[in-house]
Design an enzyme around this catalytic site. Structure first.
Site, PDB file in Angstrom:
ATOM      1  N   LYS A 210     -36.679 -34.753 -41.644  1.00 48.47           N
ATOM      2  CA  LYS A 210     -36.037 -35.926 -42.250  1.00 48.47           C
ATOM      3  C   LYS A 210     -36.778 -36.274 -43.532  1.00 48.47           C
ATOM      4  O   LYS A 210     -37.955 -35.936 -43.673  1.00 48.47           O
ATOM      5  CB  LYS A 210     -36.108 -37.112 -41.277  1.00 48.47           C
ATOM      6  CG  LYS A 210     -35.091 -38.191 -41.536  1.00 48.47           C
ATOM      7  CD  LYS A 210     -33.721 -37.866 -40.977  1.00 48.47           C
ATOM      8  CE  LYS A 210     -32.680 -38.855 -41.450  1.00 48.47           C
ATOM      9  NZ  LYS A 210     -31.368 -38.634 -40.811  1.00 48.47           N
TER      10      LYS A 210
ATOM     11  N   ASP B 140     -27.795 -39.242 -45.568  1.00 50.28           N
ATOM     12  CA  ASP B 140     -28.015 -40.266 -44.546  1.00 50.28           C
ATOM     13  C   ASP B 140     -27.711 -41.595 -45.249  1.00 50.28           C
ATOM     14  O   ASP B 140     -26.995 -41.591 -46.262  1.00 50.28           O
ATOM     15  CB  ASP B 140     -29.461 -40.206 -44.019  1.00 50.28           C
ATOM     16  CG  ASP B 140     -29.681 -41.072 -42.779  1.00 50.28           C
ATOM     17  OD1 ASP B 140     -29.210 -40.695 -41.696  1.00 50.28           O
ATOM     18  OD2 ASP B 140     -30.303 -42.149 -42.888  1.00 50.28           O
TER      19      ASP B 140
HETATM   20  P1  NDP Z   1     -24.105 -45.359 -45.150  1.00 51.61           P
HETATM   21  O1  NDP Z   1     -25.131 -45.590 -46.170  1.00 51.61           O
HETATM   22  O2  NDP Z   1     -22.857 -44.654 -45.511  1.00 51.61           O
HETATM   23  O3  NDP Z   1     -23.700 -46.746 -44.454  1.00 51.61           O
HETATM   24  C1  NDP Z   1     -24.641 -47.526 -43.807  1.00 51.61           C
HETATM   25  C2  NDP Z   1     -23.977 -48.803 -43.351  1.00 51.61           C
HETATM   26  O4  NDP Z   1     -24.900 -49.547 -42.554  1.00 51.61           O
HETATM   27  C3  NDP Z   1     -23.587 -49.713 -44.508  1.00 51.61           C
HETATM   28  O5  NDP Z   1     -22.448 -50.444 -44.143  1.00 51.61           O
HETATM   29  C4  NDP Z   1     -24.796 -50.634 -44.646  1.00 51.61           C
HETATM   30  O6  NDP Z   1     -24.499 -51.902 -45.202  1.00 51.61           O
HETATM   31  C5  NDP Z   1     -25.220 -50.780 -43.195  1.00 51.61           C
HETATM   32  N1  NDP Z   1     -26.677 -50.992 -43.118  1.00 51.61           N
HETATM   33  C6  NDP Z   1     -27.650 -50.175 -43.580  1.00 51.61           C
HETATM   34  N2  NDP Z   1     -28.854 -50.700 -43.359  1.00 51.61           N
HETATM   35  C7  NDP Z   1     -28.634 -51.869 -42.756  1.00 51.61           C
HETATM   36  C8  NDP Z   1     -29.478 -52.883 -42.265  1.00 51.61           C
HETATM   37  N3  NDP Z   1     -30.810 -52.786 -42.357  1.00 51.61           N
HETATM   38  N4  NDP Z   1     -28.894 -53.965 -41.673  1.00 51.61           N
HETATM   39  C9  NDP Z   1     -27.551 -54.057 -41.572  1.00 51.61           C
HETATM   40  N5  NDP Z   1     -26.695 -53.127 -42.018  1.00 51.61           N
HETATM   41  C10 NDP Z   1     -27.236 -52.059 -42.599  1.00 51.61           C
HETATM   42  O7  NDP Z   1     -24.854 -44.583 -43.956  1.00 51.61           O
HETATM   43  P2  NDP Z   1     -24.240 -43.681 -42.798  1.00 51.61           P
HETATM   44  O8  NDP Z   1     -22.952 -44.236 -42.344  1.00 51.61           O
HETATM   45  O9  NDP Z   1     -24.299 -42.277 -43.246  1.00 51.61           O
HETATM   46  O10 NDP Z   1     -25.353 -43.837 -41.669  1.00 51.61           O
HETATM   47  C11 NDP Z   1     -25.294 -44.899 -40.706  1.00 51.61           C
HETATM   48  C12 NDP Z   1     -26.186 -44.546 -39.535  1.00 51.61           C
HETATM   49  O11 NDP Z   1     -25.751 -43.297 -38.949  1.00 51.61           O
HETATM   50  C13 NDP Z   1     -27.672 -44.336 -39.848  1.00 51.61           C
HETATM   51  O12 NDP Z   1     -28.439 -44.741 -38.737  1.00 51.61           O
HETATM   52  C14 NDP Z   1     -27.782 -42.821 -40.000  1.00 51.61           C
HETATM   53  O13 NDP Z   1     -29.103 -42.369 -39.785  1.00 51.61           O
HETATM   54  C15 NDP Z   1     -26.843 -42.384 -38.891  1.00 51.61           C
HETATM   55  N6  NDP Z   1     -26.323 -41.032 -39.019  1.00 51.61           N
HETATM   56  C16 NDP Z   1     -25.610 -40.646 -40.121  1.00 51.61           C
HETATM   57  C17 NDP Z   1     -25.102 -39.368 -40.199  1.00 51.61           C
HETATM   58  C18 NDP Z   1     -24.217 -38.933 -41.323  1.00 51.61           C
HETATM   59  O14 NDP Z   1     -23.634 -37.845 -41.199  1.00 51.61           O
HETATM   60  N7  NDP Z   1     -24.043 -39.705 -42.368  1.00 51.61           N
HETATM   61  C19 NDP Z   1     -25.413 -38.345 -39.162  1.00 51.61           C
HETATM   62  C20 NDP Z   1     -26.086 -38.883 -37.990  1.00 51.61           C
HETATM   63  C21 NDP Z   1     -26.552 -40.167 -37.969  1.00 51.61           C
HETATM   64  P3  NDP Z   1     -24.700 -52.169 -46.777  1.00 51.61           P
HETATM   65  O15 NDP Z   1     -23.603 -51.400 -47.445  1.00 51.61           O
HETATM   66  O16 NDP Z   1     -24.616 -53.632 -46.958  1.00 51.61           O
HETATM   67  O17 NDP Z   1     -26.055 -51.610 -47.089  1.00 51.61           O
END
Ligand code: NDP
Length: 451
Positions: free
Chosen positions: A126, A166
């Protein structure tokens, strides 16, 4: 002092104080695998736990870039290469101000077991940076990505380490990172996944994590003898890649997803989330979810600060199935109590470790089917591996082929996890099933490869 306490103490001593999430992840895995360690002294003889909880290598580097006002900015970049017993290190890059070495170690550690569960030849790693993409211009994002890759390129390669996206790293960032790698090395090779389709990306990669999580849940419901998604009310947190595609697949299977969240608040749309509107706000306009209500007045918006501390509005919305898909530790004990009170049937982790240990315990005790992240969200990394395969053979697979392989992979993971839990007398406990099945494969490979 028992083995678990001893190991956690040792890890705490040798790691810095920002590693809370890492200890949490290690503790959960060790608790699950205790019966396997007891029954197989060979793992102790080969110091497997000690070796597995210590990353192979950790890189920390300075990233210097210039913003649009000609100011020089400095961020920190990281890459943790945790374990490559099963294949090249593989795991995403996260760009978020909260990123530190501890968070990346937790994510890299989890990635080892997740990648093992897919059955594909990939190890765990990571990386990321404390860079905040929010509010930055396209040009600034490009400058930062170039500067980040100037250092990262030294550590990665198609057979060494293949990062992906991510939080904060989507197709745009991967494109800039790939472009810089190419410029530095003159080499056009698959060193990143999640690339846009036009230069080596796989179809279905953006959809993979969200769709995969829904396929997994569908299979889990079947194992429990429950009805499928038709007409089920679902709550989803997040409004990023994982959340959007979870919502999309839920609609495709006849469910009604009624929520989404971002870091500022929660949308509850009782008629079902307007996915096109949500995509427009988050993918095109990149604005706060509050805007959703200015266009759709039937929806209810709750600001984070207006909800009692310690809990999250989204988990107090009555639902059949919940999909925490934003970030770590976003579903707490209070939230779990609300899910139990509202007779929720299943919780599937789209995000990495979104539920606290106390929340998981309470949900499982009350009969909620609980799908842990390392199993439920493995679809993203599975399709990333499909992208590596396509790059290596210079081929392009159809959308249908990738989707079919994704679905088969997720249903197979669910079955393996389910059967492993059963084998160890913990029927229906997907946390133990995932940890044990993921651990055994990596541990056996480590023994076979020697020290
Ligand atoms: P994105 O950046 O596309 O979206 C993240 C979302 O979560 C946004 O809506 C963001 O809000 C919100 N968010 C982020 N940090 C916080 C926080 N501290 N408190 C509240 N809301 C928060 O990320 P992904 O959708 O790609 O990833 C989401 C999760 O899924 C993570 O845990 C990631 O590790 C996991 N994941 C992702 C994969 C992938 O293929 N993308 C694969 C496997 C796991 P805002 O826009 O306001 O920041």
């Amino acid at each position: 002092m028992n083995f678990l306490e001893e190991t956690i103490n040792r890890i705490k001593k040798s790691n810095c104080s920002t590693d809370g999430t890492f200890f949490q992840a290690v503790e959960e895995v060790l608790e699950s695998i205790q019966p396997v360690l007891d029954a197989n002294p060979i793992y102790a003889r080969h110091s497997i736990v000690k070796r597995l909880t210590t990353p192979d290598r950790e890189f920390k580097f300075k990233v210097v870039w210039m913003d649009d006002n000609q100011n020089i900015q400095v961020n920190t970049g990281y890459r943790v290469q945790f374990n490559n017993a099963l294949g090249p290190y593989k795991g995403g890059l996260r760009f978020h101000p909260s990123v530190n070495n501890g968070i990346l170690k937790f994510l890299g550690f989890e990635q080892i077991f997740k990648n093992s569960l897919t059955g594909l030849p990939i190890g765990g790693g990571k990386g990321g940076s404390d860079f905040d993409p929010k509010g930055k211009s396209d040009f600034e994002i490009m400058k930062f990505c170039s500067a980040f890759m100037t250092e990262l390129h030294k550590y990665i390669g198609p057979r060494i380490d293949v990062p992906a996206g991510d939080i904060g790293v989507g197709a745009r960032e991967i494109g800039y990172l790939f472009g810089e790698y190419k410029k530095i090395t003159s080499s056009y090779e698959g060193i990143l996944t999640g690339k846009p389709f036009m230069f080596g990306g796989s179809l279905m990669r953006p959809e993979a994590t969200g769709y995969g999580c829904v396929y997994f849940t569908d299979e889990m419901l079947k194992f429990a003898g429950l009805a499928d998604f038709k007409d089920r009310v679902c709550t989803v947190s997040g409004a990023g890649n994982v959340a959007l595609h979870t919502i999309e697949k839920l609609y495709a299977l006849g469910a009604k997803p009624v929520s989404c969240t971002d870091s500022k608040g929660t949308i509850y749309d009782p008629r079902g989330v307007d996915l096109e509107l949500l995509k427009d706000l988050k993918l095109n306009k990149r604005v706060s979810l509050e805007e959703y209500c200015t266009i759709n007045s039937d929806a209810i918006y709750t600001k984070v600060e207006d909800y009692p501390e310690g809990g999250h509005a989204v988990w107090n919305i009555p639902c059949d199935c919940a999909f925490p898909s934003a970030t770590q530790n976003e579903l707490t004990l209070i939230d779990a109590q609300n899910l139990v009170k509202n007779a929720c049937v299943s919780v599937s982790e789209g995000a990495n470790m979104p539920s606290t240990p106390e929340a998981i315990h309470l949900m499982q005790k009350n009969g909620i089917l609980f799908a842990p992240a390392k199993a439920a969200n493995a679809g993203g990394v599975a399709v990333s591996e499909f992208e590596m395969s396509q790059n290596a053979s210079m081929s392009k697979w159809t959308y249908e082929k990738v989707d079919k392989m994704l679905e088969e992979t997720m249903r197979a993971i669910c079955k393996r996890v389910h059967l492993t839990a059963e084998e160890y007398g913990m029927d229906g406990n997907y946390v133990h099933g995932a940890n044990i099945a993921g651990f055994k494969k990596v541990a056996d490979a480590m023994i076979a490869e020697g020290i």
